[in-house]
Design a protein around this motif. Sequence first.
Motif, PDB file in Angstrom:
ATOM      1  N   ASP A 147       9.535   9.539  -2.115  1.00  0.00           N
ATOM      2  CA  ASP A 147       8.411   8.889  -2.779  1.00  0.00           C
ATOM      3  C   ASP A 147       7.172   9.014  -1.899  1.00  0.00           C
ATOM      4  O   ASP A 147       7.153   8.528  -0.769  1.00  0.00           O
ATOM      5  N   ALA A 161       1.385   6.389  -5.789  1.00  0.00           N
ATOM      6  CA  ALA A 161       1.199   5.955  -7.176  1.00  0.00           C
ATOM      7  C   ALA A 161       0.677   4.527  -7.256  1.00  0.00           C
ATOM      8  O   ALA A 161      -0.255   4.232  -8.019  1.00  0.00           O
ATOM      9  N   GLU A 162       1.265   3.630  -6.457  1.00  0.00           N
ATOM     10  CA  GLU A 162       0.851   2.233  -6.515  1.00  0.00           C
ATOM     11  C   GLU A 162      -0.585   2.055  -6.044  1.00  0.00           C
ATOM     12  O   GLU A 162      -1.384   1.362  -6.685  1.00  0.00           O
ATOM     13  N   ALA A 203      -2.928   4.364  -5.952  1.00  0.00           N
ATOM     14  CA  ALA A 203      -3.816   5.022  -6.912  1.00  0.00           C
ATOM     15  C   ALA A 203      -4.039   4.143  -8.134  1.00  0.00           C
ATOM     16  O   ALA A 203      -5.161   4.051  -8.653  1.00  0.00           O
ATOM     17  N   ALA A 204      -2.973   3.476  -8.587  1.00  0.00           N
ATOM     18  CA  ALA A 204      -3.103   2.585  -9.740  1.00  0.00           C
ATOM     19  C   ALA A 204      -3.989   1.393  -9.414  1.00  0.00           C
ATOM     20  O   ALA A 204      -4.794   0.946 -10.245  1.00  0.00           O
TER      21      ALA A 204
END
Length: 249
Positions: free
Chosen positions: A7, A11-12, A14-15
């Motif tokens: 991982d 993603a987190e 960026a969100a």
Amino acid sequence: MSASVPDPLIAESAALIGDPTRAKMLGVLMDGRARTAKELSSLVGVGAATASVHIAKMSAAGLVSVAAQGRHRYVRLAGPEIAEILERLMTLAAVARPGVAARNGEEAAFREARSCYDHMAGALAVALVEALVARELLRRGHDGFEPTLAGERWFRALGIDVARTRCAGRAFARCCLDWSERRDHLAGALGAALLDALLRNGVVRRRKEGRTLDVTPVGRRFFAEAIHGASAAGRRDSGREQAAKQQSA
């Protein structure tokens, strides 16, 4: 059986940054100043409770720092590295929309001179760095700049102690990619010291709100001399040489 893919842990984050309200909050904080939670909620147009939820999420992710002082909570970017990430995302967004010109005078002023957390960005900041490199006052390295001896004298004339700045406990003179110019301006401890000096010497002024820096009449002369002075001097020297040759012919 397929191999597991580590991982990348982006993603987190960026969100979190990609949420429109949080992106606006981070944009407000890009000027390096601290804001109360109430000020942030007002500036981005959300309620106090909603702002508190967003601030808590950004604080947990290490995007902002929150300090309590009396009855207020003051919010600011967690550090210059967060500002650099945001500036690079703005550069990416500009690449996705090529050739977008300034729509009005306010946007043109923002593109000309603005703060990027604790240092100066915009067209004048980029042009100044390129002129200092051309005049051999700065040398460009792999991921930063280094002032020459002549450059140290130039910075000293502005009231900047280069040796002391070098010991500031952070990156000394980084390259920071300017989102509107797509070329580098000066960041790091030296970039912060330069902006402080320009503010102190009345070259630029901060506005009460926002990142735009107003260039004063003194500043117009400063940038004209710093950016164009070397080439003008070169033309004068060349003219004198040509005149001397004509007289000796």
